[in-house]
Motif scaffolding. Sequence first.
Motif, PDB file in Angstrom:
ATOM      1  N   SER A   1       0.847  -1.191   0.000  1.00 26.45           N
ATOM      2  CA  SER A   1       0.000   0.000   0.000  1.00 26.45           C
ATOM      3  C   SER A   1       0.881   1.239   0.000  1.00 26.45           C
ATOM      4  O   SER A   1       2.095   1.171   0.206  1.00 26.45           O
ATOM      5  N   GLY A   2       0.252   2.383  -0.229  1.00 27.82           N
ATOM      6  CA  GLY A   2       0.974   3.636  -0.152  1.00 27.82           C
ATOM      7  C   GLY A   2       1.547   4.069  -1.484  1.00 27.82           C
ATOM      8  O   GLY A   2       1.370   3.410  -2.509  1.00 27.82           O
ATOM      9  N   ASN A   3       2.260   5.183  -1.450  1.00 26.98           N
ATOM     10  CA  ASN A   3       2.771   5.749  -2.695  1.00 26.98           C
ATOM     11  C   ASN A   3       4.277   5.995  -2.671  1.00 26.98           C
ATOM     12  O   ASN A   3       4.779   6.799  -3.453  1.00 26.98           O
ATOM     13  N   ILE A   4       4.981   5.317  -1.758  1.00 27.62           N
ATOM     14  CA  ILE A   4       6.432   5.469  -1.731  1.00 27.62           C
ATOM     15  C   ILE A   4       7.124   4.130  -1.866  1.00 27.62           C
ATOM     16  O   ILE A   4       8.231   3.917  -1.370  1.00 27.62           O
ATOM     17  N   PHE A   5       6.465   3.186  -2.568  1.00 30.20           N
ATOM     18  CA  PHE A   5       7.006   1.835  -2.718  1.00 30.20           C
ATOM     19  C   PHE A   5       8.410   1.867  -3.302  1.00 30.20           C
ATOM     20  O   PHE A   5       9.269   1.074  -2.898  1.00 30.20           O
ATOM     21  N   SER A   6       8.669   2.765  -4.225  1.00 31.11           N
ATOM     22  CA  SER A   6       9.967   2.812  -4.894  1.00 31.11           C
ATOM     23  C   SER A   6      11.113   3.122  -3.936  1.00 31.11           C
ATOM     24  O   SER A   6      12.274   2.876  -4.272  1.00 31.11           O
ATOM     25  N   LEU A   7      10.802   3.637  -2.764  1.00 28.24           N
ATOM     26  CA  LEU A   7      11.844   3.978  -1.799  1.00 28.24           C
ATOM     27  C   LEU A   7      12.228   2.800  -0.897  1.00 28.24           C
ATOM     28  O   LEU A   7      13.245   2.862  -0.201  1.00 28.24           O
ATOM     29  N   TYR A   8      11.410   1.746  -0.912  1.00 32.04           N
ATOM     30  CA  TYR A   8      11.655   0.627  -0.022  1.00 32.04           C
ATOM     31  C   TYR A   8      12.650  -0.368  -0.615  1.00 32.04           C
ATOM     32  O   TYR A   8      12.638  -0.648  -1.811  1.00 32.04           O
ATOM     33  N   ASP A   9      13.498  -0.899   0.245  1.00 33.25           N
ATOM     34  CA  ASP A   9      14.223  -2.116  -0.064  1.00 33.25           C
ATOM     35  C   ASP A   9      13.268  -3.267   0.268  1.00 33.25           C
ATOM     36  O   ASP A   9      12.642  -3.278   1.322  1.00 33.25           O
ATOM     37  N   MET A  10      13.167  -4.232  -0.639  1.00 32.60           N
ATOM     38  CA  MET A  10      12.199  -5.321  -0.485  1.00 32.60           C
ATOM     39  C   MET A  10      12.901  -6.665  -0.377  1.00 32.60           C
ATOM     40  O   MET A  10      13.961  -6.882  -0.987  1.00 32.60           O
ATOM     41  N   GLY A  11      12.280  -7.558   0.369  1.00 37.32           N
ATOM     42  CA  GLY A  11      12.868  -8.881   0.502  1.00 37.32           C
ATOM     43  C   GLY A  11      11.806  -9.954   0.646  1.00 37.32           C
ATOM     44  O   GLY A  11      10.663  -9.683   1.016  1.00 37.32           O
ATOM     45  N   TRP A  12      12.205 -11.158   0.318  1.00 32.82           N
ATOM     46  CA  TRP A  12      11.399 -12.356   0.556  1.00 32.82           C
ATOM     47  C   TRP A  12      12.133 -13.235   1.560  1.00 32.82           C
ATOM     48  O   TRP A  12      13.344 -13.478   1.414  1.00 32.82           O
ATOM     49  N   TYR A  13      11.412 -13.673   2.563  1.00 37.70           N
ATOM     50  CA  TYR A  13      11.931 -14.568   3.581  1.00 37.70           C
ATOM     51  C   TYR A  13      11.054 -15.821   3.601  1.00 37.70           C
ATOM     52  O   TYR A  13       9.944 -15.816   3.070  1.00 37.70           O
ATOM     53  N   ARG A  14      11.546 -16.857   4.241  1.00 39.17           N
ATOM     54  CA  ARG A  14      10.726 -18.047   4.409  1.00 39.17           C
ATOM     55  C   ARG A  14      10.992 -18.683   5.767  1.00 39.17           C
ATOM     56  O   ARG A  14      12.069 -18.509   6.349  1.00 39.17           O
TER      57      ARG A  14
END
Length: 115
Positions: A25-38
């Motif tokens: 959600s939101g409008n600053i997604f491009s600023l986030y570092d993203m990761g997948w964990y398990r």
Amino acid sequence: QVQLVESGGGLVQAGGSLRLSCEASGNIFSLYDMGWYRQAPGNQRELVAEIARGGSTDYADSVKGRFTISRDNAKNTVYLQLNSLKPADTAVYYCRAVLGYTGYWGQGTQVTVSS
């Protein structure tokens, strides 16, 4: 506060493929570092793959060459393509967004790989 919603998990045979999605959600997604964990039952949560806001990627050794992380900032979505799946990949997969010292988790999506 950002909400993360994962989808795309399921049951697949060994050698098969899945694509996980995580929409933020939101409008600053491009600023986030993203990761997948398990996290598998009885195990600690572990990093699978990450993609920085600039696009650089990193992978756990156990998934290199089989999984691919990508992001579409226009859709506020990060993806994880899972190929050549193994029973050892069975786990709940979580999406994480990090901005500075603040991190957010999704609710997780189950991936089950049968032998």
